[in-house]
Design an enzyme around this catalytic site. Structure first.
Site, PDB file in Angstrom:
ATOM      1  CB  CYS A  87      -0.942  -0.016   1.190  1.00 54.58           C
ATOM      2  SG  CYS A  87      -2.146  -1.344   1.102  1.00 54.58           S
ATOM      3  CD  GLU A  88       3.818   3.287   1.615  1.00 49.94           C
ATOM      4  OE1 GLU A  88       3.829   4.427   1.103  1.00 49.94           O
ATOM      5  OE2 GLU A  88       3.614   3.076   2.833  1.00 49.94           O
TER       6      GLU A  88
END
Length: 426
Positions: free
Chosen positions: A356-357
């Site tokens: 989640c980046e």
């Protein structure tokens, strides 16, 4: 990467089918070639043989015990930058007199480890560190040898700012203007023999020229120090030698040596080198499986089960690794070069992971043949600073590691489990 080639549409590592290993051992997977590791080490050993140099493989680049044991068998020493790396070197039975210990923040515990082991050199980075080393050596009543890490203020313009360690504004070493004062203050200590110089100018360095500039500056300093009566016996010229992330972009070990060896012959100095990337990078692949292909606003995303947690170099440094399918089905062409290669029918895509980046990518705007769910991609030149920089961010278990030797392969680090993620918290 002579040990990796396509045969009959299948990517082979030595005599082993990469797809077979991936299906049996799972993905994501780091896969190393023993033949490539041997040839990388032996090329350096042969090139620098006129100096009788001690090659200290940089454990931070590839730390697996099985790989370290293989290199030890070839005669390698080791460069360590932490107590954990020193413990790895000692665990495989490395000769302490072939170990050099670098790093700007050595703790008392780590220094005592090195003293007790009887390592060859502590590479000292500052006045306070020297004073602490001298205190601990005196407490142990043990003589140790130290090299002052010199910051010669040189760099290769192709080196990323985060990996350029030879400029005066970095945290590493002592600038050349302070070096003589350093020896004046500490060069006659009773327990710490300050009788060597260490330089490490960054990584990867794509030309011999920065080494030549740094070594010339260092030899000038050594001449002045010897003139003052300081016995300088050794020079550690560090590592940082570039690997073949791109075609023909990096000098060979012979080309580096042709520029460096003549400078050091006849100086009376024992020479240490710290190659890591040059030996390990081309010896490894990261193999990953396509999970989904998603159409984005600008181009497709090939979403794979590897991520920045497995290979952070692209996100951290903007590094480029060649990627290509493991199987050449549907008439896919054999790649002729790494970059600027677009097989017929290729589409420019972003290869991304599930972290989640937004910085979680392995490649951006890269031509690839159309990919489908379940297919395997190989990320080349991933043997150095790949697994060693991996993490468990997003509670992702770390990948397995496999070593191929001839026609055989074996798991040298099992894939982590969810239980492994939580074990230290129980």
């Amino acid at each position: 990467m002579a040990s990796f080639e396509y045969r009959d549409g299948r990517l082979m590592c030595e005599g082993v089918d990469v797809a077979v290993v991936a299906r049996e051992a799972g993905t994501p997977l780091y896969l190393y070639s023993a033949a490539e590791l041997r040839s990388g080490y032996e090329a350096f050993a042969k090139a620098f043989a006129p100096l009788n140099a001690t090659l200290c493989f940089s454990i931070k680049s590839l730390a697996n015990l099985h790989v370290l044991r293989l290199l030890k068998g070839l005669g390698s020493g080791f460069d360590v930058v932490s107590g954990g790396e020193l413990a790895r070197a000692m665990a495989i039975g490395a000769d302490p007199k072939s170990i050099v210990f670098a790093g700007v923040a050595k703790t008392d515990r780590e220094i005592r480890q090195g003293i007790d082991a009887g390592i060859a050199l502590f590479n000292v980075e500052s006045e306070p560190e020297f004073e602490n080393l001298a205190r601990l050596a005196a407490e142990a009543k043990r003589e140790v040898h130290a090299a002052l890490r010199l910051n010669p203020d040189v760099y290769d313009p192709k080196t990323h700012q985060y990996t350029a360690t030879g400029k005066k504004e970095t945290k590493f070493g002592v600038d050349i203007n302070r070096a003589e004062r350093f020896f004046d203050a500490y060069g006659r200590d009773g327990y710490v023999k300050l009788d060597a110089i260490h330089i490490h100018i960054g990584s990867p360095i794509y030309s011999p020229d920065p080494y030549v500039e740094a070594i010339r500056k260092t030899l000038d300093l050594i001449g002045r120090l010897r003139g003052k009566g300081f016995a300088i016996h050794a020079l550690d010229i560090g590592g940082g030698f570039a690997s073949n992330y791109e075609e023909n972009a990096s000098p060979s070990a012979d080309e580096y040596a042709a520029a460096i060896v003549p400078l050091l012959q006849g100086t009376g100095l024992k020479v240490y080198l710290e190659p890591g990337r040059k030996i390990a990078a081309d010896a490894g692949l990261l193999v990953t499986e396509v999970q989904y292909v998603k159409q984005g606003a600008e181009r497709p995303f090939v979403i794979v089960d590897a991520a920045m947690t497995d290979l952070i170099r692209p996100a951290l440094y903007g590094s480029q690794h060649f990627l290509y399918p493991v199987s050449l089905t549907d008439g896919r062409a054999v790649p002729q070069q790494r970059f600027d290669f677009a097989a017929p029918g290729s589409v420019n895509v972003d290869v991304v992971g599930g972290v989640c980046e937004s910085s979680d990518f392995l490649a951006k705007d890269r031509p690839l043949p159309p990919m489908k769910r379940g297919e395997l991609l190989a990320v080349f030149s991933a043997g150095a600073y790949g697994f060693t920089m991996s993490s468990q961010y997003n509670s992702r278990p770390r990948a397995a590691e496999v070593l191929v030797d001839g026609g055989a392969w074996r798991v040298i680090r099992r894939r982590e489990t969810y239980e492994d993620l939580m074990a230290a918290e129980q």
